[in-house]
Design a protein around this motif. Structure first.
Motif, short mmCIF file in Angstrom:
data_model
loop_
_atom_site.label_atom_id
_atom_site.label_comp_id
_atom_site.label_asym_id
_atom_site.label_seq_id
_atom_site.Cartn_x
_atom_site.Cartn_y
_atom_site.Cartn_z
N VAL A 80 0.88 -1.17 0.00
CA VAL A 80 0.00 0.00 0.00
C VAL A 80 0.92 1.21 0.00
CG1 VAL A 80 -1.70 1.31 1.33
CG2 VAL A 80 -1.77 -1.20 1.33
N ALA A 81 0.70 2.14 -0.90
CA ALA A 81 1.55 3.34 -0.93
C ALA A 81 0.73 4.58 -0.63
CB ALA A 81 2.23 3.46 -2.28
N LYS A 114 1.76 9.63 -10.09
CA LYS A 114 1.06 8.40 -10.47
C LYS A 114 1.97 7.20 -10.74
CE LYS A 114 -3.40 9.91 -12.24
NZ LYS A 114 -4.01 9.59 -10.97
N GLU A 115 3.23 7.48 -10.94
CA GLU A 115 4.21 6.44 -11.27
C GLU A 115 4.12 5.23 -10.30
OE1 GLU A 115 6.36 6.74 -13.80
OE2 GLU A 115 7.62 5.00 -13.34
N VAL A 116 3.83 5.54 -9.04
CA VAL A 116 3.81 4.52 -8.00
C VAL A 116 2.73 3.44 -8.27
CG1 VAL A 116 2.27 5.83 -6.46
CG2 VAL A 116 3.89 4.22 -5.47
N GLU A 117 1.70 3.83 -9.04
CA GLU A 117 0.62 2.87 -9.32
C GLU A 117 1.14 1.63 -10.04
OE1 GLU A 117 -2.61 4.77 -11.38
OE2 GLU A 117 -2.88 6.24 -9.77
N LYS A 118 2.26 1.79 -10.77
CA LYS A 118 2.82 0.66 -11.53
C LYS A 118 3.33 -0.44 -10.61
CE LYS A 118 4.28 3.34 -15.50
NZ LYS A 118 5.43 4.18 -15.80
N SER A 119 3.80 -0.06 -9.41
CA SER A 119 4.39 -1.10 -8.54
C SER A 119 3.57 -1.40 -7.29
CB SER A 119 5.83 -0.75 -8.15
OG SER A 119 6.20 0.51 -8.58
N ALA A 120 2.80 -0.44 -6.78
CA ALA A 120 2.05 -0.72 -5.54
C ALA A 120 0.72 -1.39 -5.86
CB ALA A 120 1.81 0.58 -4.79
N ASP A 121 0.19 -2.14 -4.90
CA ASP A 121 -1.11 -2.79 -5.11
C ASP A 121 -2.26 -1.82 -4.87
OD1 ASP A 121 -0.36 -5.76 -5.45
OD2 ASP A 121 0.83 -5.11 -3.74
N THR A 122 -2.11 -0.96 -3.89
CA THR A 122 -3.13 0.05 -3.61
C THR A 122 -2.42 1.37 -3.35
OG1 THR A 122 -4.54 -1.59 -2.52
CG2 THR A 122 -5.00 0.71 -2.02
N VAL A 123 -2.93 2.46 -3.94
CA VAL A 123 -2.33 3.77 -3.69
C VAL A 123 -3.36 4.67 -3.02
CG1 VAL A 123 -1.13 5.76 -4.66
CG2 VAL A 123 -0.85 3.52 -5.72
N ILE A 124 -2.94 5.29 -1.93
CA ILE A 124 -3.81 6.27 -1.26
C ILE A 124 -3.18 7.64 -1.50
CG2 ILE A 124 -4.65 7.07 0.98
CD1 ILE A 124 -4.42 4.07 1.86
N TYR A 125 -3.94 8.52 -2.12
CA TYR A 125 -3.38 9.83 -2.43
C TYR A 125 -3.74 10.85 -1.36
CZ TYR A 125 -2.05 8.14 -7.02
OH TYR A 125 -1.45 7.44 -8.04
N ILE A 126 -2.75 11.69 -1.06
CA ILE A 126 -3.02 12.85 -0.20
C ILE A 126 -2.91 14.09 -1.09
CG2 ILE A 126 -2.23 11.78 1.97
CD1 ILE A 126 0.43 13.42 1.57
N PRO A 127 -3.59 15.18 -0.75
CA PRO A 127 -3.48 16.39 -1.58
C PRO A 127 -2.02 16.85 -1.68
CG PRO A 127 -5.29 16.60 -0.02
CD PRO A 127 -4.55 15.35 0.36
N ASP A 128 -1.72 17.47 -2.80
CA ASP A 128 -0.36 17.94 -3.04
C ASP A 128 0.00 19.05 -2.03
OD1 ASP A 128 2.07 18.13 -4.24
OD2 ASP A 128 1.39 19.47 -5.86
N THR A 129 1.23 19.03 -1.57
CA THR A 129 1.71 20.10 -0.68
C THR A 129 3.23 20.12 -0.74
OG1 THR A 129 1.58 21.03 1.56
CG2 THR A 129 1.84 18.65 1.43
N MET A 130 3.85 21.10 -0.07
CA MET A 130 5.31 21.11 -0.09
C MET A 130 5.86 19.95 0.74
SD MET A 130 5.90 24.75 1.90
CE MET A 130 5.18 25.85 0.71
N ASP A 131 6.99 19.41 0.31
CA ASP A 131 7.56 18.23 0.98
C ASP A 131 7.67 18.41 2.50
OD1 ASP A 131 7.82 16.89 -1.37
OD2 ASP A 131 9.99 16.56 -1.21
N GLU A 132 8.06 19.60 2.92
CA GLU A 132 8.30 19.85 4.36
C GLU A 132 7.06 19.64 5.21
OE1 GLU A 132 9.14 21.79 1.88
OE2 GLU A 132 11.22 22.49 2.11
N LEU A 133 5.88 19.80 4.61
CA LEU A 133 4.64 19.79 5.41
C LEU A 133 3.82 18.50 5.27
CD1 LEU A 133 3.37 23.47 4.89
CD2 LEU A 133 4.95 22.60 6.60
N THR A 134 4.30 17.54 4.51
CA THR A 134 3.49 16.34 4.26
C THR A 134 3.05 15.58 5.52
OG1 THR A 134 5.49 15.05 3.93
CG2 THR A 134 4.38 15.87 1.94
N PRO A 135 3.85 15.57 6.62
CA PRO A 135 3.41 14.79 7.79
C PRO A 135 2.00 15.14 8.28
CG PRO A 135 5.70 15.39 8.06
CD PRO A 135 5.21 16.13 6.84
N ILE A 136 1.63 16.41 8.16
CA ILE A 136 0.30 16.84 8.64
C ILE A 136 -0.80 16.08 7.89
CG2 ILE A 136 -1.22 18.85 8.96
CD1 ILE A 136 1.33 20.60 8.68
#
Ligand code: M6R
Length: 365
Positions: A301-302, A309-331
């Protein structure tokens, strides 16, 4: 008081956009700049601080890991993030040029309090991030940053964590701009993005069905691995703790680069691996780690940013979070993990709000 929710935990998960909004907006002035209430950390103070210790337990410690990243990145001060029960027995090197940050939802955790007293005795300046007003940690600190999560009842901490993240980002940004290390444009840009967080968090909460379905099909696993790199591993530790404490599944978080140094031996046909791949700079590296565990039969699960979207090629399930700056993704990236743990625990018939052997606040050693 569950206001129609089945458990406090899911109510509190859903209260996060509000908690984050409150924590942020109570400290933004009319010009949109950060004002840390009564906390007076001047440029001169900051110039003297040569190291920061962030000390806490459990989930609060995981928020501290993100705090370390934020302070090193925005304020360029070396940070040691430590577990309170380790810190207090190690005789750490601390003096008057050390800033000691304690993080605690309850403000009553004994190890955190003991660590704080030890740092104070050695002359450090004590800043605490606390949710419960007037608690012991708050009373014994020089400065307090209160999170505005509201009362957290469920043993599994959720909204305290996301508001602690906001506190850490605000402190780090304030230090960075005060020291003249952040341009006003960059500072404003990050604050604008922080302001957008409640709405982005809400979008994840509104789309929770995919996570519920995943939990309904995966709740029978007896072990689960989490992996990530950079900020993603810090959040993976929290996802893993959440799962083990309320669902009693043996879960483990591993820095993806460490896989080959041992843990990959445990991956076999059908092993569930939850991967965080939200950091643009590390995305390609994560894709190859995903392929490595896939090749050994893992069900992957990714959690990734919308658009990647590239990750869809290798993961079985992808859960997307809204786009944001890398520094703030944990929120954002913590929310699917909180929801996953919650739905797995419900599917396993566990007592979600009062897991076995655990207390809401740990006031013993
Ligand atoms: O009240 P505190 O933030 O000091 O508590 C620290 C930990 O005991 C707490 O985060 C614990 O790990 C939670 N059960 C995690 O969900």
């Amino acid at each position: 008081e569950k206001e129609g929710y089945e458990h406090f935990m899911i109510k509190e998960i859903n209260e996060q956009p509000k908690g984050v909004h409150e924590t942020l907006h109570r400290r933004l002035n009319k010009e949109g700049n950060i004002e840390l209430d009564g906390i007076q950390i001047t440029k001169e103070d900051l110039e003297k601080i040569d190291k920061v210790y962030i000390v806490a337990c459990g989930t609060a410690y995981h928020a501290g890991l993100v705090g370390k990243y934020a302070i090193e990145k925005f304020a360029k001060i070396p940070v040691i993030c430590d577990i309170a029960s380790e810190f207090r027995y190690r005789d750490p090197f601390i003096d008057k040029n050390t800033l000691f940050i304690a993080i605690s939802q309850s403000g009553e955790t004994l190890d955190t309090l003991a660590a704080l007293r030890e740092a104070k005795r050695k002359g450090a300046r004590i800043l605490s991030i606390v949710n419960v007003v007037g608690s012991s940690v708050a009373r014994e600190s020089h400065d307090v940053f209160y999170t505005w999560a509201g009362p957290e009842i469920a043993v599994a901490s959720t909204k305290a964590y996301t508001t602690q993240l906001i506190a850490m980002y605000m402190i780090a940004l304030h230090m960075g701009i005060t020291k003249g290390l952040l341009s006003k444009e960059r500072y404003d840009e990050i604050i604008e993005e922080l302001k957008a967080m409640p709405e982005k968090m809400q979008r994840i909460l509104d789309n929770c069905t995919i996570i519920q379905q995943l939990a309904d099909s995966q709740f029978n696993n007896e072990s689960v691995f989490f992996m990530g790199r950079g900020l993603d591993i810090d959040v993976a530790y929290e996802g893993s703790l959440k799962l083990k404490e309320i669902s009693y599944i043996n879960s483990f978080a591993i820095a993806a680069g460490e896989l080959k140094h041992g843990t990959i031996a445990l991956i076999e046909e059908g092993t569930l691996v939850i991967t965080l791949a939200t950091q643009d700079r590390l995305y390609e590296k994560m894709l190859s780690n995903i392929k490595e565990v896939k090749a050994r039969g893992a069900y992957v699960v990714a959690i990734a940013k919308e658009g990647n979207k590239e990750v869809e090629k290798s993961a079985d399930t992808v859960i997307y979070i809204p786009d944001t700056m890398d520094e703030l993704t944990p929120i954002l990236s913590v929310i699917p993990q909180q929801l996953f743990s919650y739905y797995v625990a419900v599917a396993r018939g566990c007592d979600v709000d009062k897991p076995r052997n655990l207390a809401k606040s740990v006031t013993v050693e």
